[in-house]
Structure formats: structure tokens, C-alpha cells
Write a protein that holds these residues in place. Sequence first.
Motif, PDB file in Angstrom:
ATOM      1  N   GLU A 160     -22.500  10.639  -5.559  1.00  0.00           N
ATOM      2  CA  GLU A 160     -22.576  11.650  -6.625  1.00  0.00           C
ATOM      3  C   GLU A 160     -21.966  12.992  -6.206  1.00  0.00           C
ATOM      4  N   ASP A 161     -21.671  13.163  -4.931  1.00  0.00           N
ATOM      5  CA  ASP A 161     -21.053  14.422  -4.477  1.00  0.00           C
ATOM      6  C   ASP A 161     -20.222  14.151  -3.210  1.00  0.00           C
ATOM      7  N   ILE A 162     -19.093  13.476  -3.417  1.00  0.00           N
ATOM      8  CA  ILE A 162     -18.259  13.103  -2.267  1.00  0.00           C
ATOM      9  C   ILE A 162     -17.671  14.369  -1.639  1.00  0.00           C
ATOM     10  N   ARG A 163     -17.221  15.289  -2.481  1.00  0.00           N
ATOM     11  CA  ARG A 163     -16.600  16.513  -1.958  1.00  0.00           C
ATOM     12  C   ARG A 163     -17.587  17.309  -1.087  1.00  0.00           C
ATOM     13  N   GLY A 164     -18.815  17.471  -1.585  1.00  0.00           N
ATOM     14  CA  GLY A 164     -19.842  18.188  -0.815  1.00  0.00           C
ATOM     15  C   GLY A 164     -20.176  17.441   0.467  1.00  0.00           C
ATOM     16  N   SER A 165     -20.176  16.110   0.417  1.00  0.00           N
ATOM     17  CA  SER A 165     -20.485  15.297   1.610  1.00  0.00           C
ATOM     18  C   SER A 165     -19.392  15.484   2.666  1.00  0.00           C
ATOM     19  N   ILE A 166     -18.135  15.594   2.200  1.00  0.00           N
ATOM     20  CA  ILE A 166     -17.008  15.810   3.138  1.00  0.00           C
ATOM     21  C   ILE A 166     -17.129  17.195   3.769  1.00  0.00           C
ATOM     22  N   THR A 225     -22.429  -1.013  -4.743  1.00  0.00           N
ATOM     23  CA  THR A 225     -23.161   0.241  -4.493  1.00  0.00           C
ATOM     24  C   THR A 225     -23.500   0.974  -5.784  1.00  0.00           C
ATOM     25  N   LEU A 226     -22.641   0.848  -6.803  1.00  0.00           N
ATOM     26  CA  LEU A 226     -22.855   1.629  -8.036  1.00  0.00           C
ATOM     27  C   LEU A 226     -24.258   1.394  -8.615  1.00  0.00           C
ATOM     28  N   HIS A 227     -24.751   0.149  -8.542  1.00  0.00           N
ATOM     29  CA  HIS A 227     -26.067  -0.108  -9.151  1.00  0.00           C
ATOM     30  C   HIS A 227     -27.215   0.491  -8.333  1.00  0.00           C
ATOM     31  N   HIS A 228     -26.893   1.076  -7.170  1.00  0.00           N
ATOM     32  CA  HIS A 228     -27.912   1.798  -6.390  1.00  0.00           C
ATOM     33  C   HIS A 228     -27.834   3.304  -6.627  1.00  0.00           C
ATOM     34  N   CYS A 229     -26.808   3.741  -7.344  1.00  0.00           N
ATOM     35  CA  CYS A 229     -26.621   5.181  -7.543  1.00  0.00           C
ATOM     36  C   CYS A 229     -27.452   5.658  -8.727  1.00  0.00           C
ATOM     37  N   GLN A 230     -27.980   6.869  -8.594  1.00  0.00           N
ATOM     38  CA  GLN A 230     -28.897   7.346  -9.632  1.00  0.00           C
ATOM     39  C   GLN A 230     -28.176   7.899 -10.849  1.00  0.00           C
ATOM     40  N   ASP A 231     -27.021   8.558 -10.641  1.00  0.00           N
ATOM     41  CA  ASP A 231     -26.363   9.239 -11.753  1.00  0.00           C
ATOM     42  C   ASP A 231     -24.901   8.769 -11.836  1.00  0.00           C
ATOM     43  N   ILE A 232     -24.673   7.772 -12.684  1.00  0.00           N
ATOM     44  CA  ILE A 232     -23.350   7.130 -12.735  1.00  0.00           C
ATOM     45  C   ILE A 232     -22.270   8.090 -13.214  1.00  0.00           C
ATOM     46  N   GLU A 233     -22.619   8.929 -14.191  1.00  0.00           N
ATOM     47  CA  GLU A 233     -21.601   9.876 -14.672  1.00  0.00           C
ATOM     48  C   GLU A 233     -21.194  10.829 -13.550  1.00  0.00           C
ATOM     49  N   ARG A 234     -22.171  11.250 -12.777  1.00  0.00           N
ATOM     50  CA  ARG A 234     -21.875  12.149 -11.645  1.00  0.00           C
ATOM     51  C   ARG A 234     -21.009  11.437 -10.596  1.00  0.00           C
ATOM     52  N   VAL A 235     -21.182  10.128 -10.459  1.00  0.00           N
ATOM     53  CA  VAL A 235     -20.337   9.376  -9.508  1.00  0.00           C
ATOM     54  C   VAL A 235     -18.880   9.419  -9.975  1.00  0.00           C
ATOM     55  N   PHE A 236     -18.652   9.221 -11.271  1.00  0.00           N
ATOM     56  CA  PHE A 236     -17.267   9.251 -11.783  1.00  0.00           C
ATOM     57  C   PHE A 236     -16.650  10.643 -11.599  1.00  0.00           C
ATOM     58  N   ARG A 237     -17.459  11.660 -11.883  1.00  0.00           N
ATOM     59  CA  ARG A 237     -16.955  13.029 -11.723  1.00  0.00           C
ATOM     60  C   ARG A 237     -16.614  13.300 -10.261  1.00  0.00           C
TER      61      ARG A 237
END
Length: 252
Positions: free
Chosen positions: A134-140, A162-174
Amino acid sequence: MEEAYRRYFGDIDYYELLKAFEPSYIENIVSQVKYFTEKEAEKRDEIVLSYFTEDDIEKIVKIIVGCILSKPAGDKLDILDIGAGSGFFTVKVAEGVWREIPGASIYAMDITPAMLSILRRKNSRITTFIGVAEDIRGSIEYANSHGLDIPGRFDAIFSTLTLHHCQDIERVFRSIDEVLKDEGIAVIIDICKHPYEEFREEMGDVHLGFDLDELRELGLKYFKNATTYVIPGVRCRESCRSIEMFSLCLTR
Ligand SMILES: C[S@@+](CC[C@H](N)C(=O)[O-])C[C@H]1O[C@@H](n2cnc3c(N)ncnc32)[C@H](O)[C@@H]1O
């Protein structure tokens, strides 16, 4: 570098890493990490082998490698696996890509350090770092502030189961949109919608698979092209339960 790496992996502060998120998200992430550390990390590869036939695995890897190589590329590509786990698919995809583009760099991100330490034992050429879909940029940014050197944008991004373990799918796409190069490609392989409510308890699942039309519509909010299909002949089998698998491809 080795010392910085050890400090980073051994001493992760989830509240610092996830400071942009609300407390309930962080609590859920911490319980996912506990689940995957205690129940899956050591035996993740065996679990994947129990879900799929060799033929299924080959087809999944071929789809991902095919998508990555479908984009014009030089002799250097930066590729990211989101929720790489113990690297069962990461390593196979990396080998497929390296056969064609030996200089490609492969990065593997996951929220569970115990998973990534298994991946590192398999192939030290793959760079691992801790982070959330949900926040790849922040994780980097967090990883780089701890001495790592992860690029800010990728030519290709992929993710398996992994997607079905993520809480906020829209945030993953963003979040994918933020770190994918303009001409880049993302491919997500996961399970189709299913009725097995017990998977939440048994396997820490957050979503009971996905409806492909809904997923496509969500993808189109951030990408010009979002193509989905059910992968012919491939199913994820767990005990007597069997679920169809899909591929979702996102490009601008
Ligand atoms: C079912 S495993 C899949 C691992 C690997 N991709 C595979 O196919 O074997 C799900 C992985 O996603 C990770 N994960 C769960 N939620 C995540 C999130 N929000 N961001 C990043 N990784 C996450 C878990 O730590 C776990 O390693």
C-alpha cells in the motif's frame, strides 16, 4: 553494507515504517507478520508446491516473464516483486528474465522479514527490502534511510498470491502507479472470488479472492489499460478446495 543490512532487518520498527497509516492498519500488518513468521515462512515453498502442479507453476512463471519481456528494454531493467515471501516465484521469474536480460536487477519486497531471510539464502543477487504494497514509495524511502540502495521507479512490477492479503486494494494500485516507470508494466497473479470464508482464519486471508470486473475497474482508475483473464487450466488447490487463478496486467 552487511552491518547496516543486519540492523535494518533485525530491528524493524513497524510504527516508524507505517507512520502514514492509521493504527488499525498497523495492527493488522503486525498480526500478518506474526502469522507469516510463525505459520508459513519456513515451509512456504512446500505450501506453494502443495497448491499447484509443476505445470501450473511453469504457466504462472511464463505469464509473468512474458509480460516483463513484452516491453522494449535495454540491457538493464529494474524489476520488483511485491509480497515476494520466501521467493518461490521470485527466483523462477528472475532466472527466466536473466536468461534474456542478464543485467536485469531484481528487487523483492515483503512485510515479513522471516520470509525475506529465506529468499536471501536462495539467491543473494536478488535485493530484498521490507515494505508494504500500500506504500511502496514510503517503504523504499525507509529502506534507503537505513543504508539500502533501492531505485525509486521500476520497469516492471509483479506479485503472486499477495493481493488477497492486502488490506486496501485501491491503495495498492495507487502505490504501484507511484513507482512504475511511464512505459512500465505490472502483472498480478492471484485467486478468483471463492466462497471459503474459513480461509480468513486458516490462512490469514483478507479477501476471499477477487471479482475480475471489479478489479479491472479499480485498476482503470490509475492505469490506462487493465486486462484480466482467468488462467486456463491453472487452479490453486487446498485440501479438497480448488480455486481459479487470474492474471491482471496494468500499463499506461
Ligand atoms: C501468501 S504469501 C505469498 C508469497 C509469495 N509471493 C508466493 O507466491 O509464495 C503472502 C505474502 O505477502 C506478505 N504480505 C502480506 N500483506 C502485505 C502487504 N500489505 N504488503 C506487502 N507484503 C504483504 C506476507 O508477508 C507474505 O509473505
